[in-house]
Design an enzyme around this catalytic site. Structure first.
Site: not given
Ligand code: HGA
Length: 607
Positions: A2, A27, A74, A98-99, A479, A483, A486, A502, A602
């Site tokens: 947000c 963001r 968001w 926001n929150g 990572e 990526k 995402e 395993h 973001k």
């Protein structure tokens, strides 16, 4: 996540509010809206989806008024619809948030029992009604907000507009960031200095629990006990220009290409090149008493922390706990005296990580913060601020922040080792020399961009992809998988190479590309054995190694990516480049929204 912008202005504000939202666009968000006070009424325009939709609505139905609030949302509570978009309004007030208001359910029940009708599915709307009730009962804006704030549990940054007071806004923060901007005859509220960059550079950061009344003349700030307080006005270095993509098609690609420069910039604060010594921005911070390190972060920053665990243990012989921030507080972690918590966050505002920081601080731990925004909440609450100098990272998928975090953490590990008497001057010199080679090696890795692009189609068609690595290449495998997930939406998993047998090896067939990260070196042979176990079962391998590694093991691979040969210390930085580029080119081949992938934000300012 947000974004909030508020203006008490001398001239109409709608265009400037929209511009502020554009600066916060990176963001990630899923709807947006603006409200202004006009001729004794509140007017709103809202739209789901991108800001362009809100701009269209505003074009068709312009919004006059020189005091207003704006928001990119968001969604946490209620779908990303126009009806759930902020600002939420009653006849008397409009509000952006926001929150998360964690106790919104009982508050909502209470409001409906009093006969109020709420229109959205959000947690936010209850706050608009609680404030509105007070105003309707005749209270002044500041008194109304002061009475409502203690009723809210959870996290919030709020900006509130009042129908009958078009000359002011009230803001408040607890857990989510909010700044005050001072202009000439105008005053602003924003989620960060970037949001206000075109309006002013004079910024005051609100502290936890602060609330503020802004008018054209300035701001009156109060702390959580409602005492008037002053918060220092700083000059923000963020310029009014929107951060540009340069010649690149996406911010992500531009940021991947910036890595040699920003890693060099970052290392400058941590290496004394002439003396060949590592250093810290606060050189007299005493690390010698540190007996245990706890690293806490989320997402890509967590994987940087995972690489750092190897370094801290190897160089400094200090035990390291590593936790995903959203889990840390909920497993009753044991924090002994002499513990250092290292939090890692690009924005320095990640709510989960901030909550972990505060918990550890309350338990007497020293806090070091590796953040890319030196004015962020984490930066201000840490005992030891360790900035990365990556510059604004706009692409939602983190790239340059990651390699800069690695650079800082490597230097911190060496500093800790020296403070603990575990580093000979010769070892220290060698670490400095190898770290100093990282920018050139990153350049060398970028030279393989075209060949990585050429092989992207072989991954783009897959439904599942596996990444394997051993040692510090294991976090890189994680990572790489993150990526790819995402930005290309392909299901991908990273595994420690030795773990394949395993369980996950059952997934192998010729439809699942397996990306093996294996620079030549002490772990190479073992990783290659795991790779051969995959190949023996029909798995198609893409091997990322150096010339020697590709010569030794590349023969039966679907493809190989050759990296410059580098010292193991900087290999995680260098090998980050091909995994970033591969994810990028696969996403481009699939035609996804690379810089703002679906569902992601973001700066994740909710827990
Ligand atoms: N909980 C509110 C605001 C969400 C938010 O802060 N996102 O970053 C909502 O869902 O509307």
């Amino acid at each position: 996540m947000c974004g909030i912008v508020g203006i008490v202005g001398a001239t109409p504000v709608a265009d400037r509010l929209l511009d502020g939202l554009k600066r916060l666009e990176y963001r990630g968000y899923d709807s947006a809206g603006i409200a202004t006070a006009v001729d004794g009424r509140i007017e709103r325009r809202r739209a789901s989806g991108k800001l362009i939709h809100l701009a269209e609505v505003l074009q068709g139905d312009p919004l006059p008024g020189s005091t207003g609030i704006a928001h990119t949302r968001w969604a946490t509570h209620g779908g990303p619809t126009t009806n759930n978009a902020h600002p939420h309004a009653t006849g008397e007030v409009a509000l952006v948030h926001n929150g998360i208001i964690e106790n919104f359910k009982p508050l909502r029940d209470e409001l409906t029992a009093r006969g109020r009708t709420l229109e959205s599915e959000t947690d936010t709307e209850v706050v608009a009604h609680l404030v509105s009730e007070k105003v309707e009962a005749g209270m002044a804006p500041a008194d109304a907000v002061r009475e409502v704030l203690p009723r809210l549990h959870g996290a919030f940054a709020l900006a509130i507009l009042f129908r009958q007071h078009p000359d002011l806004l009230v803001g408040a923060r607890l857990g989510s960031p909010l700044v005050v901007g001072y202009g000439d005859g105008e005053t602003y509220l924003g989620s960060d200095a970037l949001a206000l960059a075109a309006l002013t550079q004079r910024i005051a950061y609100l502290e936890e629990g602060d609330w503020v009344v802004i008018t054209r003349e300035g701001a009156q700030i109060f702390d959580r006990e409602n005492n008037p307080v002053e918060r220092p006005v700083t000059i923000s270095g963020v310029t009014g220009e929107l951060v540009s993509k340069g010649n690149h098609r996406h911010y992500m690609l531009k940021e991947i290409y910036e890595q040699p420069i920003v890693v060099a910039q970052t290392l400058r604060s941590y290496l004394q090149r002439m003396e060949e010594r590592v250093t810290l921005p606060i050189p007299d911070f005493d690390l010698s008493a540190i007996r245990r390190v706890t690293i806490v972060a989320c997402g890509t920053s967590f994987y940087a922390g995972m690489v750092a665990k190897y370094w801290f243990e190897q160089f400094a012989r200090v035990p390291v706990d590593l936790d995903v921030a959203s889990e840390f507080r909920y497993r009753a972690p044991v924090m002994e005296e002499g513990g250092l918590m290292i939090v890692i966050s690009q924005s320095g505002e990640t709510a989960d990580t901030l909550a972990a920081l505060r918990h550890a601080k309350s338990e007497g731990q020293k806090i070091a913060a590796v953040v890319n925004v030196p004015t962020s909440t984490m930066a201000r609450e840490a005992d030891l601020l360790l900035p990365t100098h990556a510059g604004p990272e706009i692409g939602v998928a983190s790239t340059k922040a990651f390699t800069c975090q690695l650079a800082v953490l490597a230097a911190l590990a060496a500093n800790l080792a020296r403070a603990k008497g575990r580093l000979t001057p010769a070892d220290e010199k060698s670490i400095v020399r190898h770290l100093a080679e990282a920018p050139a090696a990153l350049n060398g890795a970028l030279a393989y961009d075209e060949s990585i692009e050429a092989m992207a189609h072989s991954v783009a068609a897959a439904r599942d992809v596996l990444y394997l690595g051993r040692g510090t290449d294991y976090p890189l495998a994680l990572e790489g998988a993150l990526k790819l997930k995402e930005i290309s939406y392909i299901h991908a998993e990273g595994y420690a190479a030795g773990e394949m047998k395993h369980g996950p090896i059952a997934l192998i067939d010729d439809a699942v590309p397996v990306i093996v990260i294996a620079p030549s070196g002490p772990l190479f042979d073992k990783t290659v054995s795991n790779m051969q176990e995959v190949q023996a079962r029909g798995g198609r391998v893409i091997l990322i190694s150096d010339y020697d590694g590709v010569q030794a093991a590349g023969e039966n691979c679907l493809a190989t990516i050759t990296m410059p040969k580098v010292h193991p210390l900087i290999a995680p930085l260098v090998y980050a480049v091909p995994v970033q580029l591969l994810a990028y080119h696969v996403a481009v081949a699939k035609g996804t929204d690379v810089d703002q992938p679906r569902n992601l934000a973001k700066s994740v300012t909710v827990e």
